[in-house]
Design an enzyme around this catalytic site. Structure first.
Site, PDB file in Angstrom:
ATOM      1  N   ASP A  97     -30.996  22.716 -91.567  1.00 32.38           N
ATOM      2  CA  ASP A  97     -31.799  22.701 -92.858  1.00 32.38           C
ATOM      3  C   ASP A  97     -32.518  21.369 -93.168  1.00 32.38           C
ATOM      4  OD1 ASP A  97     -32.779  23.452 -95.408  1.00 32.38           O
ATOM      5  OD2 ASP A  97     -31.004  23.608 -96.440  1.00 32.38           O
TER       6      ASP A  97
ATOM      7  N   TYR B 257     -22.859  27.352 -95.688  1.00 33.89           N
ATOM      8  CA  TYR B 257     -23.759  27.967 -96.577  1.00 33.89           C
ATOM      9  C   TYR B 257     -23.229  29.408 -96.556  1.00 33.89           C
ATOM     10  CZ  TYR B 257     -27.620  24.486 -96.405  1.00 33.89           C
ATOM     11  OH  TYR B 257     -28.102  23.265 -96.377  1.00 33.89           O
TER      12      TYR B 257
ATOM     13  N   LYS C 205     -21.721  17.351 -85.223  1.00 35.97           N
ATOM     14  CA  LYS C 205     -20.906  16.212 -85.613  1.00 35.97           C
ATOM     15  C   LYS C 205     -19.368  16.362 -85.131  1.00 35.97           C
ATOM     16  CE  LYS C 205     -20.809  12.703 -87.968  1.00 35.97           C
ATOM     17  NZ  LYS C 205     -21.367  11.297 -87.719  1.00 35.97           N
TER      18      LYS C 205
ATOM     19  N   ASP D 129     -26.472  12.394 -86.668  1.00 33.97           N
ATOM     20  CA  ASP D 129     -26.887  11.158 -87.415  1.00 33.97           C
ATOM     21  C   ASP D 129     -27.869  10.480 -86.224  1.00 33.97           C
ATOM     22  OD1 ASP D 129     -24.339  11.144 -86.346  1.00 33.97           O
ATOM     23  OD2 ASP D 129     -23.736   9.167 -87.290  1.00 33.97           O
TER      24      ASP D 129
END
Ligand code: NAI
Length: 340
Positions: A234, A124, A176, A210
């Site tokens: 987010d 972002y 991740k 995930d």
């Protein structure tokens, strides 16, 4: 107690309606606040010709604390997100989003989770561009994910300190790092280092994002406090809002070293604007987080109790909570409960 001066930005769309309901309830509960009201977003453009007027920034610089309604961000064109600009301007690096079951009859009961999202880095930062090939100027596009050791360490440290202050037992760092070995790997490495400082005080685990998403849906009770980088936070914080009944119920705080801005997590809800039926609970609970921040936790607790009682009664609720009441009627009912 002298009133604390707080910057107030009612916001766009349903913002003014839910702000009015929130102010009435805070006032009825005896909050000692003097509001310094300013515009931003579309309302800022309409009033002063700027989505983030200097007077609004100046007020926040002085008060160091703000309560903000939702701001409309034009998609694709027009001005950039004012919310992102505010986070950058005041270096509000930790986004705190508590999600607690309020609405009975949902799929889950007794959810009580907090997600802390890194608010200034990751994808972002907005470093992106197109790459032209042949006669296609947009043949490809690239965005850069920026993670710094400094940014990762301070948000994870914030999460542990929050856990200690609020009686949370476990911090889960979602990442991740298996695929994004550099950026996510650095976030994980920095997080593990910080976690060592809290060994024996707060439990720590890390989990691939995930799997975290799946486990949040399957067994939310196995989590307590979660911390992660910007975009994962987010997405998963909205997932958590879904676990407890929707966006109309969930507040958030954007916290920096010197300044804090509290807001509902939802947007300006153009589909509800002008109808007078928006749910003011998220804005009200953001007001309660603001009261905690300025040392008026007693007042905040009374409001939270009244809101919980009202929602559990099933009466005078707005349509998103399964009722037929207007924003004002729901606020009146909460005030009656505060006075009762
Ligand atoms: P949204 O959150 O405004 O609306 C999504 C859905 O939730 C709509 O069906 C809406 O009616 C419902 N909803 C939202 N708040 C509600 C409430 N208090 N009571 C009852 N129902 C409620 O998201 P959307 O439509 O994607 O965004 C609208 C605008 O808001 C956009 O310009 C977006 O950029 C902006 N936005 C601003 C945020 C902020 O200021 N922090 C956060 C999210 C979006």
């Amino acid at each position: 107690m002298p009133a604390t001066v707080v910057t107030l930005i009612p916001g766009d769309g349903i913002g003014p309606d839910i702000t009015q309901a929130t102010l009435r309830i805070l006032d009825a509960a005896g909050a000692s606040v003097q509001w310094d009201t300013h515009v931003a977003g579309v309302a800022g453009v309409a009033a002063i010709g700027s989505p983030l007027p200097e007077a609004t920034l100046e007020s926040i610089r002085e008060t160091k604390v703000a309560l903000k309604g939702p701001l409309t961000t034009p998609i694709g064109v027009g001005f950039r997100s004012v919310n992102v600009a505010l986070r950058k301007e005041f270096d509000l690096y930790a986004n705190v989003r508590p999600a607690r079951s309020l609405l009975p009859g949902g799929r889950y009961r007794d959810i009580d989770l907090v997600l802390i999202r890194e608010n200034t880095e990751g994808l972002y930062v907005g470093v992106e561009h197109y790459i032209g090939m042949g006669d296609d100027p947009k043949a490809a596009a690239e965005s850069v994910m920026i993670i710094t050791r400094y940014g990762a360490e301070r948000v994870v440290r914030f999460a542990f300190e929050y856990a200690l202050r609020n009686g949370r037992r476990k911090v889960t760092l979602a990442h991740k790092a298996n695929i994004l070995k550099f950026t996510q790997g650095l976030f994980l490495e920095a997080g593990r280092n910080v976690a060592q400082e809290y060994a024996g005080k707060v439990a720590f685990e890390d989990m691939i994002v995930d799997a975290t998403a799946m486990n949040l849906v399957l067994r939310p009770e196995r989590f307590d406090l979660l911390v992660m980088e910007n975009m994962f936070g987010d997405i998963l914080s909205d997932l958590m809002a879904g676990l407890v009944g929707g966006l109309g119920l969930v507040p958030g705080g954007n916290i920096g070293k010197h300044t804090a801005i509290f807001e509902p997590v939802h947007g300006s809800a153009p589909d509800l604007t002008g109808k007078g039926i928006a749910n003011p609970t998220a804005m009200l609970l953001a007001g309660c987080m603001m009261l905690d921040h300025i040392g008026q936790t007693g007042v905040a607790d009374r409001i939270r109790q009244a809101v919980e009682g009202q929602i559990h009664s099933g009466e005078s609720l707005t349509p998103d909570m399964g009722g037929t009441a207007t924003t004002g009627q729901y606020a009146d009912a909460v005030i009656r409960r505060l006075n009762g």
